[in-house]
Write an enzyme that holds these catalytic residues in place. Structure first.
Site, PDB file in Angstrom:
ATOM      1  CG  ASP A   1     118.571  49.745 -33.230  1.00  0.00           C
ATOM      2  OD1 ASP A   1     117.722  49.182 -32.501  1.00  0.00           O
ATOM      3  OD2 ASP A   1     119.177  49.187 -34.145  1.00  0.00           O
TER       4      ASP A   1
ATOM      5  CG  ASP B   1     119.074  43.542 -31.224  1.00  0.00           C
ATOM      6  OD1 ASP B   1     118.051  43.725 -30.530  1.00  0.00           O
ATOM      7  OD2 ASP B   1     120.026  42.818 -30.882  1.00  0.00           O
TER       8      ASP B   1
HETATM    9  C1  XBP Z   1     115.633  44.226 -32.718  1.00  0.00           C
HETATM   10  C2  XBP Z   1     114.489  43.339 -32.436  1.00  0.00           C
HETATM   11  C3  XBP Z   1     114.565  42.397 -31.248  1.00  0.00           C
HETATM   12  C4  XBP Z   1     115.697  41.366 -31.446  1.00  0.00           C
HETATM   13  C5  XBP Z   1     115.497  40.134 -30.593  1.00  0.00           C
HETATM   14  O1  XBP Z   1     115.530  45.287 -31.819  1.00  0.00           O
HETATM   15  O2  XBP Z   1     113.514  43.373 -33.173  1.00  0.00           O
HETATM   16  O3  XBP Z   1     113.325  41.745 -31.215  1.00  0.00           O
HETATM   17  O4  XBP Z   1     115.670  40.938 -32.810  1.00  0.00           O
HETATM   18  O5  XBP Z   1     115.371  40.504 -29.221  1.00  0.00           O
HETATM   19  P1  XBP Z   1     116.299  46.729 -32.116  1.00  0.00           P
HETATM   20  P2  XBP Z   1     114.158  39.891 -28.366  1.00  0.00           P
HETATM   21  O6  XBP Z   1     116.844  46.710 -33.528  1.00  0.00           O
HETATM   22  O7  XBP Z   1     115.214  47.781 -31.911  1.00  0.00           O
HETATM   23  O8  XBP Z   1     117.396  46.816 -31.082  1.00  0.00           O
HETATM   24  O9  XBP Z   1     114.158  38.419 -28.616  1.00  0.00           O
HETATM   25  O10 XBP Z   1     114.493  40.257 -26.930  1.00  0.00           O
HETATM   26  O11 XBP Z   1     112.917  40.575 -28.880  1.00  0.00           O
HETATM   27 MG    MG Z   2     118.012  47.425 -34.951  1.00  0.00          MG
END
Ligand code: XBP
Ligand code: MG
Length: 251
Positions: free
Chosen positions: A12, A14
């Site tokens: 993953d 973020d």
């Molecule tokens: C995390 C999310 C993303 C980010 C913001 O994704 O939910 O929406 O918070 O990015 P992950 P965007 O943990 O699956 O990497 O504004 O491009 O959605």
């Molecule tokens: Mg994440």
């Protein structure tokens, strides 16, 4: 002699590869509000609650609706806010402000050296994901799946299902590395084993379904000080990750 079975690890983004939410995405959203003259500010606690909503665009729509903005006024504004936020987040990524979580690059390189195929499965938008990964993890991932290729966002399993197909491995030959309950549900929904590396926003979430939960990629001081090695919140190394996979054929 059974051929060695290809194994893979899907990361993953973020909160896992990079701790992006509190001081990255949240700050970019607030700057977009300010630039577009929207009277909203997401403090750390409020944004933590909004993270229950997958995807920045949906998060914006939910919060502006909760603030009483009618759908007719929200639709265009949400698109413009998210586009500007994404541009601001790319600038943050290019400024060097965002760095890998401590220990994750060593784990990635160790898994590569051990012969694992490496993928990324994220809800984030491709516009910033590729910029961030090219800068922080150049040439390390065999496949990268973003919300562009998997528009059904976590906890839906689509990002993991797509990255498995592209990596060419079976679900039981792949481990997901996540940070959150939503990501854990997505990984489990696609049939993967899952290790969760918690962070400030996810430490207290329901993570019972995880095969392993750790505080970080590196052992904490408490772990290193633990003479019997029984501390449950050790770090995450190559052997620990690969041991999560069912026994597989050997060369
Ligand atoms: C995390 C999310 C993303 C980010 C913001 O994704 O939910 O929406 O918070 O990015 P992950 P965007 O943990 O699956 O990497 O504004 O491009 O959605
Ligand atoms: Mg994440």
């Amino acid at each position: 002699m059974p051929a060695a079975v290809a194994v893979a690890v899907a990361f993953d983004v973020d909160g896992t590869l990079v701790d992006t939410e509190r001081d990255g995405h949240r700050v970019a959203f607030n700057r977009a509000f300010s630039e577009l003259g929207v009277d909203r500010t997401w403090d750390v606690e409020h944004y933590g609650r909004l993270l229950a909503i997958p995807g920045g665009r949906r998060r914006l729509d939910h919060d502006l609706a909760a603030a009483g903005l009618p759908e007719t006024e929200r639709a265009d504004l949400v698109v413009r806010l998210h586009e500007r936020k994404t541009e601001l987040f790319v600038e943050m990524a290019e400024s060097g402000l965002l760095t890998p979580r401590s220990g994750v690059t060593a784990l990635i390189d160790g898994l590569r050296a051990a012969g694992a195929r490496l993928g990324v499965a994220t809800t984030g938008s491709g516009a910033w994901v590729h910029q961030l990964l090219d800068r922080l993890f150049p040439d390390r991932f065999d496949e990268i799946v973003t919300s562009d290729e998997a528009p059904r966002l976590k906890p839906h399993p689509q990002a993991y299902t797509v990255v498995l197909q592209r990596l060419g491995v079976a679900p039981d030959a792949c481990v997901a590395i996540e940070d959150s309950a939503a990501g854990l549900r997505a990984a489990c929904g696609a049939g993967l084993r899952c290790a969760v590396v918690v962070n400030g926003y996810t430490r207290d979430q329901a993570l019972q379904a995880a095969d392993l939960v750790v505080d970080g990629f590196e052992p904490t001081a408490a772990v290193l000080a633990d003479p019997h090695g029984l501390h449950p919140r050790r770090g995450l190394d190559v052997e620990t990750v690969l041991r999560l996979l069912p026994a597989r054929g050997s060369a």
